[in-house]
Design a protein around this motif. Structure first.
Motif, PDB file in Angstrom:
ATOM      1  N   GLY A  77       0.819  -1.263   0.263  1.00 41.93           N
ATOM      2  CA  GLY A  77       0.139  -0.031   0.099  1.00 41.93           C
ATOM      3  C   GLY A  77       0.953   1.390  -0.069  1.00 41.93           C
ATOM      4  O   GLY A  77       0.632   2.305  -0.793  1.00 41.93           O
ATOM      5  N   PHE A  78       1.731   1.167   0.884  1.00 40.14           N
ATOM      6  CA  PHE A  78       2.867   2.419   1.018  1.00 40.14           C
ATOM      7  C   PHE A  78       3.598   2.775  -0.453  1.00 40.14           C
ATOM      8  O   PHE A  78       3.749   3.784  -0.751  1.00 40.14           O
ATOM      9  CB  PHE A  78       3.639   2.129   2.096  1.00 40.14           C
ATOM     10  N   LEU A  79       4.250   1.550  -0.886  1.00 41.73           N
ATOM     11  CA  LEU A  79       5.069   1.591  -2.253  1.00 41.73           C
ATOM     12  C   LEU A  79       4.266   1.960  -3.399  1.00 41.73           C
ATOM     13  O   LEU A  79       4.498   2.817  -4.041  1.00 41.73           O
ATOM     14  CB  LEU A  79       5.705   0.357  -2.295  1.00 41.73           C
ATOM     15  N   THR A  80       3.004   1.454  -3.559  1.00 38.57           N
ATOM     16  CA  THR A  80       2.328   1.894  -4.499  1.00 38.57           C
ATOM     17  C   THR A  80       1.841   3.220  -4.645  1.00 38.57           C
ATOM     18  O   THR A  80       1.961   3.953  -5.703  1.00 38.57           O
ATOM     19  CB  THR A  80       0.975   0.981  -4.529  1.00 38.57           C
ATOM     20  N   CYS A  81       1.357   3.714  -3.714  1.00 37.45           N
ATOM     21  CA  CYS A  81       1.059   5.237  -3.548  1.00 37.45           C
ATOM     22  C   CYS A  81       2.319   6.155  -3.978  1.00 37.45           C
ATOM     23  O   CYS A  81       2.233   7.205  -4.622  1.00 37.45           O
ATOM     24  CB  CYS A  81       0.480   5.497  -2.167  1.00 37.45           C
ATOM     25  N   LYS A  83       4.994   5.103  -5.539  1.00 39.41           N
ATOM     26  CA  LYS A  83       5.537   4.985  -6.895  1.00 39.41           C
ATOM     27  C   LYS A  83       4.611   5.850  -7.802  1.00 39.41           C
ATOM     28  O   LYS A  83       4.823   6.294  -8.915  1.00 39.41           O
ATOM     29  CB  LYS A  83       5.351   3.664  -7.383  1.00 39.41           C
ATOM     30  N   LEU A  84       3.176   5.977  -7.432  1.00 41.59           N
ATOM     31  CA  LEU A  84       2.276   6.792  -8.372  1.00 41.59           C
ATOM     32  C   LEU A  84       2.180   8.272  -8.196  1.00 41.59           C
ATOM     33  O   LEU A  84       1.360   8.835  -8.669  1.00 41.59           O
ATOM     34  CB  LEU A  84       0.861   5.988  -8.161  1.00 41.59           C
ATOM     35  N   GLY A  85       3.176   8.792  -7.081  1.00 39.89           N
ATOM     36  CA  GLY A  85       3.411  10.141  -6.911  1.00 39.89           C
ATOM     37  C   GLY A  85       2.550  10.827  -5.685  1.00 39.89           C
ATOM     38  O   GLY A  85       2.483  11.840  -5.783  1.00 39.89           O
ATOM     39  N   VAL A  86       2.074   9.792  -5.040  1.00 37.91           N
ATOM     40  CA  VAL A  86       1.169  10.203  -3.840  1.00 37.91           C
ATOM     41  C   VAL A  86       2.281  10.903  -2.705  1.00 37.91           C
ATOM     42  O   VAL A  86       3.253  10.333  -2.473  1.00 37.91           O
ATOM     43  CB  VAL A  86       0.105   9.351  -3.212  1.00 37.91           C
ATOM     44  N   SER A  87       1.824  11.989  -1.978  1.00 38.99           N
ATOM     45  CA  SER A  87       2.614  12.344  -0.898  1.00 38.99           C
ATOM     46  C   SER A  87       2.885  11.166   0.100  1.00 38.99           C
ATOM     47  O   SER A  87       2.198  10.585   0.442  1.00 38.99           O
ATOM     48  CB  SER A  87       1.781  13.449  -0.197  1.00 38.99           C
ATOM     49  N   PRO A  88       4.457  11.197   0.812  1.00 36.27           N
ATOM     50  CA  PRO A  88       4.336  10.047   1.532  1.00 36.27           C
ATOM     51  C   PRO A  88       3.602   9.974   2.805  1.00 36.27           C
ATOM     52  O   PRO A  88       3.314   8.815   3.258  1.00 36.27           O
ATOM     53  CB  PRO A  88       6.160  10.460   2.006  1.00 36.27           C
ATOM     54  N   VAL A  89       3.266  11.331   3.415  1.00 39.65           N
ATOM     55  CA  VAL A  89       2.377  11.206   4.530  1.00 39.65           C
ATOM     56  C   VAL A  89       0.960  10.256   3.958  1.00 39.65           C
ATOM     57  O   VAL A  89       0.490   9.545   4.889  1.00 39.65           O
ATOM     58  CB  VAL A  89       1.956  12.367   5.140  1.00 39.65           C
ATOM     59  N   PHE A  90       0.257  10.666   3.016  1.00 40.40           N
ATOM     60  CA  PHE A  90      -0.712   9.919   2.495  1.00 40.40           C
ATOM     61  C   PHE A  90      -0.456   8.743   2.261  1.00 40.40           C
ATOM     62  O   PHE A  90      -1.566   7.798   2.239  1.00 40.40           O
ATOM     63  CB  PHE A  90      -1.343  10.829   1.353  1.00 40.40           C
ATOM     64  N   ALA A  91       0.546   8.300   1.654  1.00 38.50           N
ATOM     65  CA  ALA A  91       0.939   6.903   1.339  1.00 38.50           C
ATOM     66  C   ALA A  91       0.792   5.940   2.571  1.00 38.50           C
ATOM     67  O   ALA A  91       0.326   4.881   2.760  1.00 38.50           O
ATOM     68  CB  ALA A  91       2.164   6.968   0.681  1.00 38.50           C
TER      69      ALA A  91
END
Length: 344
Positions: A77-81, A83-91
């Motif tokens: 879940g963390f790595l996918t977000c 990789k797709l350019g989501v903010s680390p906090v949101f990831a």
């Protein structure tokens, strides 16, 4: 019938992953996240819990390894977000709520929710976007994973059972199939580790996957040197992890994929004859797979099989490499004709 069902379902999985890679938005980045999560969770579990903790009966390391292995949903879940350019906090927010889900359902949920989060980041003012994501993303990600998980897990279990059934009835037929597919898949973004993880392969099929990947390391090293692909450091890098040289490998598909497929079948038959097993999934990786063998098999039999696979891989690679050079087939490739663009 088991052979048709097993081979057919395995090919369907490969086709689905290939279509996702080539046509889904951020498909390559998504599969890189999936592969990375498998490495970050299953590899520590294999090394610490089985290869070291299991062999030497170190409970502390076994507990750490099992803890890492249980967090594949969080990792993917963390790595996918990310990789797709989501903010680390949101990831992190998304990854945490996927704790109780298996690798693929968690990946699909994170992949889908990432696009919604990116939209929120773009449209909602800074500061307010955090509150919006907190109220929206965790619940939706959890709901998506909950809805998809039963069907996805049942499908993968059915595919894994079909493949295993082939091995129970025709072990050398299964060896041929896995020997052709797994080493080649390990040289693509699809990743052999992810493929075997998703299918839940264990026992003899997993041992075949592990040692055909180990053999592939020797094959790629020799072929890089024989065909004069890159320098010595490139050859060493591809032997350690083929995905690091995936762009170079793609330039020599017939030579490298073909050689790995042929030798993979031979190595798979050697492993089948040896009767080795690995009772943990996702170990189709060059180094870890060979090490984990010692956690489930007699050391002498494991060593003999590993050495045999290495020697066979080196000798056959030398023969094939010299043959390609002799007949000037080093750069041989089949490219589809390109349509010429006419100026307006």
């Amino acid at each position: 019938m088991d052979i048709i069902l097993g081979v057919g379902t395995l090919l369907i999985v490969l086709l689905a992953m290939t279509l996702f890679l080539n046509f889904a938005p951020y498909g390559k980045k998504g599969l890189q996240a999936l592969s990375g999560a498998a490495c970050a969770t299953f590899l520590p579990q294999a090394f610490l819990s089985y290869a070291i903790g299991g062999v030497f009966d170190i409970k502390f390391l076994q507990e750490i390894g099992d803890l890492a292995g249980s967090l594949s949903g969080v990792a993917v879940g963390f790595l996918t977000c990310l990789k797709l350019g989501v903010s680390p906090v949101f990831a992190v927010i998304v990854g945490l709520v996927l704790h109780d889900f298996k690798l693929l359902p968690a990946f699909l949920a994170a992949y889908i929710i990432s696009f919604a989060i990116k939209f929120i980041e773009k449209k909602v003012p800074e500061g307010l976007d955090l509150i919006t994501v907190i109220l929206f993303a965790p619940a939706v990600a959890f709901l998506l994973a909950s809805i998809m998980s039963p069907g996805v897990i049942a499908l993968l279990h059915q595919i894994g059972s079909a493949v295993t059934a082939v091995g129970d009835n025709n072990p050398y037929v299964l060896a041929t199939i896995l020997g052709l597919i797994i080493p080649v898949t390990g040289m693509t973004p699809l990743s052999s580790m992810v493929l075997t993880s998703l299918l839940g392969l264990t026992g003899l099929p997993m041992a075949i996957g592990a040692l055909t990947c180990t053999g592939s390391s020797f094959v790629n090293f020799i072929m890089f040197r024989q065909l004069k692909i890159g320098n010595a450091s490139k050859a060493f890098a591809v032997a350690i992890e083929p995905l690091t040289q995936i762009d170079i490998i793609a330039k020599y598909p017939l030579q490298l994929y073909g050689t790995n497929a042929i030798i993979g079948v031979v190595n798979a038959c050697i492993v089948t004859f040896s009767g080795l097993v690995i009772n943990v999934t996702g170990m189709a990786t060059p180094i870890a797979g060979a090490i984990v063998l010692f956690g489930f098999n007699e050391p002498i039999r494991a060593v003999v099989t590993i050495v045999t696979v290495a020697i066979v891989s080196i000798l056959l690679s030398l023969v094939i490499g010299k043959t390609l050079n002799k007949f000037n087939m080093t750069r041989l490739n089949f490219n589809l004709p390109r349509v010429k663009k006419h100026a307006n």
